[in-house]
Design a protein around this motif. Structure first.
Motif, PDB file in Angstrom:
ATOM      1  N   ASP A 104      33.934  40.437  40.568  1.00 43.26           N
ATOM      2  CA  ASP A 104      34.335  39.001  41.135  1.00 43.26           C
ATOM      3  C   ASP A 104      35.564  38.133  40.503  1.00 43.26           C
ATOM      4  O   ASP A 104      35.759  37.202  40.953  1.00 43.26           O
ATOM      5  N   THR A 105      36.056  39.093  39.593  1.00 41.51           N
ATOM      6  CA  THR A 105      37.240  38.338  38.736  1.00 41.51           C
ATOM      7  C   THR A 105      38.447  38.276  39.988  1.00 41.51           C
ATOM      8  O   THR A 105      38.905  39.343  40.345  1.00 41.51           O
ATOM      9  N   PRO A 106      39.029  37.171  39.868  1.00 43.14           N
ATOM     10  CA  PRO A 106      40.305  37.144  40.868  1.00 43.14           C
ATOM     11  C   PRO A 106      41.344  38.194  40.219  1.00 43.14           C
ATOM     12  O   PRO A 106      41.613  38.449  39.136  1.00 43.14           O
ATOM     13  N   TYR A 107      42.234  38.644  41.214  1.00 41.70           N
ATOM     14  CA  TYR A 107      43.218  39.470  41.027  1.00 41.70           C
ATOM     15  C   TYR A 107      44.253  39.494  41.738  1.00 41.70           C
ATOM     16  O   TYR A 107      44.218  38.895  43.195  1.00 41.70           O
ATOM     17  N   GLY A 108      45.514  39.944  41.655  1.00 42.97           N
ATOM     18  CA  GLY A 108      46.816  39.616  42.263  1.00 42.97           C
ATOM     19  C   GLY A 108      46.910  41.015  43.202  1.00 42.97           C
ATOM     20  O   GLY A 108      47.469  40.982  44.228  1.00 42.97           O
ATOM     21  N   VAL A 109      46.493  42.194  42.480  1.00 47.93           N
ATOM     22  CA  VAL A 109      46.858  43.425  43.227  1.00 47.93           C
ATOM     23  C   VAL A 109      45.685  44.428  42.790  1.00 47.93           C
ATOM     24  O   VAL A 109      45.266  44.403  41.683  1.00 47.93           O
TER      25      VAL A 109
END
Length: 401
Positions: free
Chosen positions: A129-134
């Motif tokens: 659930d951690t936000p990511y860019g790629v």
């Protein structure tokens, strides 16, 4: 090694001094200090242990990676970049790493993530659930569901966008190199073992933009629109007595058996057979509808909400500061190595020559030698063949024949 035209152009245009934001080869025990295993993501019993190893077959025993080691477990690890990558700097983003599935992967992921967060990044809670860019790399579950994920974050949509066309990958038991390039001109390219397997414009391959045209919301099909191409013939009338025709009739060719006794066997009745006169439920003939206007098509208009976004490439609009793996694997044995995050495809290629390609041939030879040894051992363990059995029979009965 083959390069696409886009890649060749990128190499010739590469700046003299490339920025390297992250590089990891896992060749020392200090890797465990550089990487954090999330302790607050899953329970301890659900988490698998990373193994620091070169694997069962390798090009250099001293050149190690980290490998999943326990079946049916979650795996997590994250590390801080040496420098923050910010998309607003207008540079290429290049992510590259190697993957080796020694276990002949059946179901599990092997992708890497580029993550924002800065000083607020909670490595202990890093997980799905951690936000990511790629999110980039191979994933497999079953024999048919095999792909290379390319998922990019859209800051404007606040959503993670999957590539619309499937990207191929390699799923044998040798090491393979995965490279993703996202460029500030809103194009991208994916390489596997330095061969381009997918490239294009971000607006074509991802849903970054709303559609250019839409159905006119002020238009709807007129209530008197006739879109039925055929109708029942009003002059076709059901014949009188049609519904009285039975579906089955007594078999006219059947005869009562000679030994039939009505007193003992009951009254004989011939078997029933399909009635050749029965045609099923009556339906009127269909004829062309004289009022037919054709299929109604919704009028299309330009989408008033459409606007080109020149920041589609900005997957790290607020800066990406970490890389990480968060995976689930049923059958484990995937080894990760030679990670680099840079702004230069040329720099990534140079690193690949120093690492992946330097080891590639020796690893393949060791793998082939191991397989050949296993084959010979299996042959030696096989029972004697049928010829030996026949010889034994001849020895026992030779005097009698």
């Amino acid at each position: 090694m083959k390069f696409s035209a886009l890649a060749a152009l990128a190499l010739t245009a590469a700046p003299a001094a490339a920025e390297v934001y992250f590089k990891e080869q896992f060749n020392d025990d200090g890797w465990a200090d550089r990487w954090t295993i999330p302790s607050d993501w899953k329970s301890k019993s659900e988490m698998g242990e990373w193994k620091h190893t070169a694997g069962e077959w390798y090009g250099d025993e001293a050149d190690k990676g980290i490998q999943t080691s326990e079946d049916a477990r979650f795996y997590g690890a994250s590390a801080k970049l040496e420098k923050t990558f910010n998309s607003s700097d207008g540079k290429d983003l290049v992510i590259q790493y190697s993957v080796k599935h020694e276990q002949d992967l059946d179901c599990g992921g092997a992708y890497i993530k580029l993550l924002p967060g800065g000083d607020s990044f909670d490595a202990a809670k890093f997980g799905g659930d951690t936000p990511y860019g790629v999110m980039f790399g191979p994933d497999k579950c079953g024999s048919s569901n095999k792909k290379t994920h390319v998922i990019l974050h859209s800051d404007k949509k606040d959503d993670n966008l999957l590539i619309k066309k499937e990207v191929s990958g390699e799923f044998d038991t040798l090491s393979h190199l995965y490279t993703l390039v996202v460029r500030p001109d809103n194009t991208f390219e994916v390489f596997v073992d330095n061969k381009s397997v997918r490239s294009g414009k971000l607006e074509d391959e991802f849903d970054f933009l709303p559609p250019k045209t839409i159905k006119d919301p002020d238009q709807s099909k007129p209530s008197d629109w006739v879109d039925e191409a055929e109708i029942d013939d009003p002059e076709d009338v059901k014949p009188e007595g049609y519904d009285d025709i039975p579906e089955e009739i007594p078999d006219p060719d059947a005869e009562k058996p000679e030994d039939w006794d009505d007193e003992d066997d009951g009254e004989w009745e011939p078997p029933m057979v399909d009635n050749p006169e029965f045609k099923g439920p009556w339906k009127a003939k269909r004829i062309p509808n004289p009022d037919y206007k054709g299929k109604w098509e919704h009028p299309i208009i330009d989408n008033p909400d459409y606007a080109y976004d020149d920041k589609m490439h900005a997957v790290c609009a607020d800066g990406c500061t970490h890389v990480g793996f968060e995976l689930w694997q049923v059958k484990t044995g995937t080894l990760f190595d030679d990670i680099i995050v840079t702004d230069s495809l040329e720099e990534a290629q140079k690193f690949a020559e120093e690492t992946f390609f330097k080891k590639k041939d020796a690893e393949k030879k060791m793998y082939d030698d191991i397989q050949e040894k296993k084959r010979k051992e299996e042959e030696a363990a096989m029972p004697a063949d049928d010829d030996d059995d026949m010889d034994d029979l001849d020895d026992g009965f030779g005097d009698e024949f």
